[in-house]
Write an enzyme that holds these catalytic residues in place. Structure first.
Site, short mmCIF file in Angstrom:
data_model
loop_
_atom_site.label_atom_id
_atom_site.label_comp_id
_atom_site.label_asym_id
_atom_site.label_seq_id
_atom_site.Cartn_x
_atom_site.Cartn_y
_atom_site.Cartn_z
CB CYS A 114 -12.16 -2.95 8.19
SG CYS A 114 -12.51 -3.13 6.43
CG HIS A 247 -8.68 -0.66 8.67
ND1 HIS A 247 -8.27 -1.80 7.99
CD2 HIS A 247 -9.72 -0.16 7.95
CE1 HIS A 247 -9.03 -1.97 6.93
NE2 HIS A 247 -9.91 -0.98 6.88
CG ASN A 277 -9.54 -1.92 3.23
OD1 ASN A 277 -9.34 -2.80 4.06
ND2 ASN A 277 -10.59 -1.12 3.29
#
Length: 320
Positions: A114, A247, A277
């Site tokens: 990520c 993020h 996500n």
């Protein structure tokens, strides 16, 4: 002074949009449960015949069009992904082929999950500032739906697929101002995919393993610190930040960083509710959404920050 400045952005989301209610028909969960804990309402899932490189290539085409550049103006391709098309070659070389780029420019992948887009953007910045590249294509692309256990309600509700891309170009005007990357492998057990390929055999689980509370605690602490560090080391203050582009993993983590910096959520580009996500794709997806919605404007100061398994984390301060 030579800067690396964003000259174009683009993104791509698969057509299949899955709601929390859709997931509640497959696992023991509910829209209320997911939304309260994560802020996620929807996620996009790649079709069976869609690969990470397909998503990446489409986002790249849109970024190139936005930058008004031809394909062979690109002299560097970096793809941040934890879900490559295959073991090798790199997804970046596959994207290079799909775009029809024939100038022989370097193309490689970066794997920091990520935080991957932060690592890729920082690497491209170094290429441009050193004179080794003039127009870099930096892509974050993931098909996390392929490594999610769809029977595990604690993880399958969190992730989605997508791709975001930027063209980073040499400029005499300020672009990337400062960046910082960090990693600590001592926490790998908190978030990983334990499966591995060796001698033609797959050993261990091929699905995401996550200690949710442990990840949350570490992320909140480290994202706040690295945001402070990047702003201070650049000689800026939090008040000079026009937008945080974080993020998009969990709304509560995002809110914590904004609160720590003393910034309103009105200064945060938030897409987690629509995308879930998407790992390395989440920051460039949010960046493109913020620009195309008119929220983000030229000349504004942006703080990009993210953390991923490993742990690896990073932040970039830039002027759009």
């Amino acid at each position: 002074m030579q800067y690396a400045k964003i000259s174009g952005t683009g993104s791509y989301l698969p057509a299949n949009r899955v709601s929390n209610d859709d997931l509640a028909q497959k696992v023991d969960t509910s829209d209320e449960w997911i939304t309260a804990r994560t802020g996620i309402k929807f996620r996009h899932i790649a079709a069976e015949n869609e690969k990470t490189s397909d998503l990446a290539a489409e986002a790249a085409r849109r970024a190139l069009a936005d930058a008004k550049l031809n394909i062979n103006d690109i002299d560097l391709i970096i793809v941040a992904t934890a879900t490559p098309d295959m073991q090798f070659p790199s997804t970046a070389t596959i994207v290079q082929q799909k775009l029809g780029i024939t100038n022989g420019c370097p193309a490689f992948d970066v794997q920091a999950v990520c935080a991957g887009f932060m690592y890729a953007l920082t690497t491209a910045n170094a290429y441009i500032k050193s004179g080794m590249a003039k127009n870099a294509l930096v892509i974050g692309a993931e098909t996390f739906s392929r490594i999610v256990d769809w029977n595990d309600r604690t993880t399958c509700v969190l992730f989605g697929d997508g791709a975001g891309a930027v063209v980073l170009s040499a400029s005499d005007k300020p672009g990337i101002i400062h960046s910082k990357l960090k990693a600590d492998g001592n926490y790998l057990k908190l978030l990983n995919v334990p499966g591995q390929i060796a001698c033609g055999k797959v050993s261990g689980s091929p699905y995401i393993s996550m200690d949710g509370p442990g990840v949350f605690k570490f992320a909140v602490k480290m994202l706040s610190k690295i945001a402070d560090d990047v702003i201070e080391e650049a000689g800026y203050t939090a008040e000079q930040i026009d937008w945080i582009v974080p993020h998009q993993a969990n709304r509560r983590i995002i809110e914590s960083t904004a609160k720590h910096l003393g910034l309103s959520m009105d200064k945060v580009v938030l897409t987690v509710q629509d995308h879930g996500n998407t790992s390395a794709a989440s920051i460039p997806l949010a960046l493109d959404a913020g620009i195309r919605s008119g929220q983000i404007k030229r000349g504004q100061n942006l703080l990009l920050e993210g953390i991923g398994g490993g742990f690896a984390w990073g932040a970039v301060l830039l002027q759009y």
